[in-house]
Design a protein around this motif. Structure first.
Motif, PDB file in Angstrom:
ATOM      1  N   THR A  44       0.816  -1.172  -0.077  1.00 14.49           N
ATOM      2  CA  THR A  44       0.165   0.168   0.075  1.00 14.49           C
ATOM      3  C   THR A  44       0.820   1.216  -0.109  1.00 14.49           C
ATOM      4  N   THR A  45       1.873   0.939   0.712  1.00 13.90           N
ATOM      5  CA  THR A  45       2.876   2.252   0.749  1.00 13.90           C
ATOM      6  C   THR A  45       3.563   2.476  -0.483  1.00 13.90           C
ATOM      7  N   SER A  68       1.301   4.112  -2.966  1.00 13.01           N
ATOM      8  CA  SER A  68       0.852   5.282  -2.711  1.00 13.01           C
ATOM      9  C   SER A  68       1.919   6.272  -3.029  1.00 13.01           C
ATOM     10  N   ARG A  89       1.949   6.695  -6.825  1.00 15.04           N
ATOM     11  CA  ARG A  89       0.640   7.622  -7.222  1.00 15.04           C
ATOM     12  C   ARG A  89       1.115   9.103  -6.894  1.00 15.04           C
ATOM     13  N   ASP A  90       1.536   9.343  -5.607  1.00 11.10           N
ATOM     14  CA  ASP A  90       1.820  10.701  -5.434  1.00 11.10           C
ATOM     15  C   ASP A  90       3.095  11.334  -6.218  1.00 11.10           C
ATOM     16  N   THR A 145      -4.121   4.645  -8.004  1.00 11.81           N
ATOM     17  CA  THR A 145      -5.163   4.802  -7.141  1.00 11.81           C
ATOM     18  C   THR A 145      -6.425   3.839  -7.263  1.00 11.81           C
ATOM     19  N   VAL A 199      -5.409   0.674  -5.009  1.00 11.29           N
ATOM     20  CA  VAL A 199      -5.551   0.664  -3.627  1.00 11.29           C
ATOM     21  C   VAL A 199      -7.022   0.819  -3.364  1.00 11.29           C
TER      22      VAL A 199
END
Length: 668
Positions: A305-306, A309, A312-313, A350, A353
């Motif tokens: 998940t990290t 993310s 994505r960011d 996105t 997740v």
């Protein structure tokens, strides 16, 4: 009109064709969706094209025809529609017009050819500027391909990839084409007035019949921007493939190749710190999926998940930092490609997740990890796909257009229900109708039959005496002996359809040692070359897997025996189909029958359909899997097949094949 066309084309009246044409015309008039099973030889193309042309000319509104294969698209545009227009010249108020429309990426992009890109090729591991590929002295295969494409761009009228002979690999084509989202737009592009894709869209916008493919139909339904001309009437041919093609379009992926390509694209467009952040996040994620275990992912751990993310960011930040307003078309093109790539990465991360937020029974997406063999190295890919496209098709396709869906194989287990549920025409077992979901469309299904007398022309033989297939994917000694005996009796003339390439190759290797007749195997050459060789020599047998189950059309004495090694159930570890099976079971349905058995029944029908391609064909479909008669689901599978004369007697089948071989030999 149909009678006039058939007479002009030298045909004769077929009851099923007339019934289908009348049903299509009624659907167009009533707005009721129609599913039509029309067996091989019915003449279904004429049965839907005649009412489509009549309707389009009467209303001045287009009819869209969507197919799954390029071969059928070309047949419609290059042969069927021109011949039909000629045959109806005396009864139509004017000559109908028609156009073939594909996705933008199928056409040359003149801006990319002449202005290039500021970035290295997306598929290249190095940072060579793309300009080097367009240099006359280009020495690599990629460079030579691009040079040939550049020269071709000056002589082609359409820029259509399918008209390039010989063709080029995807990697080469990507250097001279753009997707719809990467295009900078006709108004900003210096070649906007000469754009091949825009010309194709303009032609389609003025055509009476627009021929397209299921993928573009799916994009038109999914995206907010209209891709196809505005239309109220739709014909979906090869409709048994619609749900799978739409699923393919709605599937997204993240891999090291995708992330590395995006990193190279942005290297010169943003501050080094932002580019390095994207590169670092990408490298961490790529390492994690490389070390992960392939298969469906039901729970996303905190580390993954990290990583997702962070990707994505980083992609979102870099995308926001890119200026998409420069007037220079070269810079605008490079930025458009980069922004598209970054948006896809951010959106996919996105989506992955978010898909784990609901509990398993309420999830709409399935996520899995694939480890693919890429020339000896592992290519790790994380994919996300919709559990079902039924709701999407119901809300975005069938609520917008009246659809006629047709194929030679639409009934599964003798019913349209499974296919209708997959399309979203009925709720089915996969997801019950909710109060907020679109109302169930009005539809009906008809089977107009086939001109073939299946019980007199073909035998369905199930080798009930054989042991059930093992799990290793290769045939038992008993099965190999049965294959040898059957092909020997048939004098070759055999299409062997196997559940895996491993099984096909293993059987081919054994048969080449035991038989005096030639045995070809998929992979020895291109599929089209192998099929031609098989058709040209009646003594030859051809073994292969999935594409042969659905794509072979060999009428006449070269094909007298279709061998099916086992019931083609999906692999138990297939991430998408196993998730669909679980979802049906969670709602109280029979997941095995709704998903696995339906999947197998459709493929069996497609495979058996290779045998009879014209009315004078004769032969045997031999299923070497005793479960077809011993298992409880056997009746359901047999009900999906044409009504051949059925037997489990190996002696009678061998005798029938020997008689047929002697008759064919006497004629040749």
């Amino acid at each position: 009109m149909l009678a006039t066309a058939v007479a002009a084309l030298g045909g004769s009246e077929r009851t099923g064709q007339v019934e289908m044409a009348e049903a299509v015309a009624h659907a167009f008039d009533s707005g009721e969706h129609l599913a039509v099973q029309a067996g091989t030889g019915t003449g279904k193309s004429l049965a839907y094209l005649v009412p489509a042309i009549a309707r389009a000319l009467a209303t001045d509104e287009p009819v869209v025809v969507s197919t799954a294969t390029i071969a059928l698209q070309r047949q419609l545009v290059d042969r069927d529609l021109p011949a039909l227009a000629d045959s109806l010249a005396g009864v139509l108020p004017r000559r109908p017009t028609f156009a073939l429309l594909k996705g933008r990426g199928n056409y040359l992009c003149l801006n990319k050819i002449h202005n290039g890109s500021q970035n290295g090729p997306a598929a290249e591991p190095d940072d060579r500027p793309q300009e080097e590929l367009f240099d006359a002295a280009a020495s690599t295969a990629l460079g030579r391909d691009v040079q040939r494409l550049t020269t071709w761009s000056s002589s082609t009228d359409t820029g259509d990839r399918d008209e390039l002979t010989p063709g080029v690999p995807d990697r080469s084509w990507s250097q001279v084409s753009v997707s719809a989202r990467e295009c900078i737009g006709a108004t900003r592009c210096p070649f906007g007035t000469d754009c091949f894709a825009e010309k194709a869209r303009d032609k389609a916008g003025h055509a009476d019949i627009v021929v397209t493919n299921h993928a573009l139909l799916a994009i038109d339904a999914i995206s907010d921007a209209a891709v196809l001309p505005e239309h109220e009437l739709l014909v979906v041919d090869e409709a048994h493939e619609l749900a799978d093609r739409v699923t393919g379009v709605a599937t997204a992926e993240l891999s090291n190749a995708v992330l590395s390509a995006a990193t190279r694209r942005v290297a010169r467009l943003v501050e080094p710190e932002l580019a390095q952040r994207l590169e670092a996040a990408s490298a961490t994620f790529a390492s994690a999926i490389h070390d992960g275990s392939p298969g469906r992912i039901d729970r996303l751990d905190d580390d993954m998940t990290t990583y997702l993310s962070a990707v994505r960011d980083a992609a979102s930040r870099v995308r926001s930092a890119i200026d998409t307003s420069p007037s220079d078309p070269k810079a605008a093109s490079a930025r458009a490609e980069a922004v598209t790539a970054l948006s896809d990465i951010s959106d996919t991360a996105t989506r992955i997740v978010a898909s784990f937020v609901p509990e398993i029974p309420n999830r709409d997406d399935v996520v899995w990890l694939d480890h693919e063999d890429n020339r000896g190295s592992i290519r790790a890919v994380m994919r996300v796909a919709p559990l079902s496209v039924a709701g999407l098709l119901r809300g975005r396709l069938f609520e917008q257009s009246t659809a006629v869906l047709t194929s030679a194989t639409l009934t599964v287990g003798g019913s349209f229900d499974a296919m209708a549920a997959a399309w979203g025409l009925s709720a089915g077992d996969d997801k019950p109708q909710s109060p907020t979901s679109p109302t169930e469309p009005q539809w009906r299904g008809i089977d107009v039959g086939s001109p073939f007398e299946h019980a007199k022309s073909g035998i369905l033989y199930v080798a009930a005496h054989l042991p059930p297939p093992g799990r290793d994917g290769t045939g038992s000694a008993e099965q190999l002996a049965e294959i040898e005996t059957l092909i020997g009796a048939a004098g070759g003339r055999t299409l062997g359809l196997f559940s895996s390439m491993r099984a096909a190759r293993a059987a081919a290797e054994v048969m080449r040692e035991r038989l005096s007749t030639p045995v070809l195997c998929q992979g020895d050459d291109t599929t089209s070359a192998l099929v031609k060789q098989f058709a040209d020599d009646p003594a030859t047998s051809l073994f292969g897997t999935l594409s042969l189950w659905q794509g072979v059309d060999v009428p006449g004495p070269s094909l007298s025996l279709v061998l099916i090694d086992r019931i083609p159930f999906p692999r138990p570890d297939d991430p998408l189909l196993s998730a669909r099976q679980r979802a049906v079971a969670a709602r109280g349905g029979n997941g095995f029958m709704s998903v696995a058995a339906s999947h197998a029944a459709l493929l069996l029908a497609q495979g058996a359909g290779r045998l009879l391609r014209r009315t004078d064909d004769r032969g045997v479909v031999a299923v070497l899997d005793s479960r077809m008669v011993t298992a409880r689901y056997g009746g359901y599978l047999r009900a999906s097949l044409p009504p051949f004369w059925a037997t489990t007697d190996p002696v009678r089948v061998r005798q029938a094949l020997q008689r047929l071989d002697a008759a064919n030999a006497a004629l040749s």
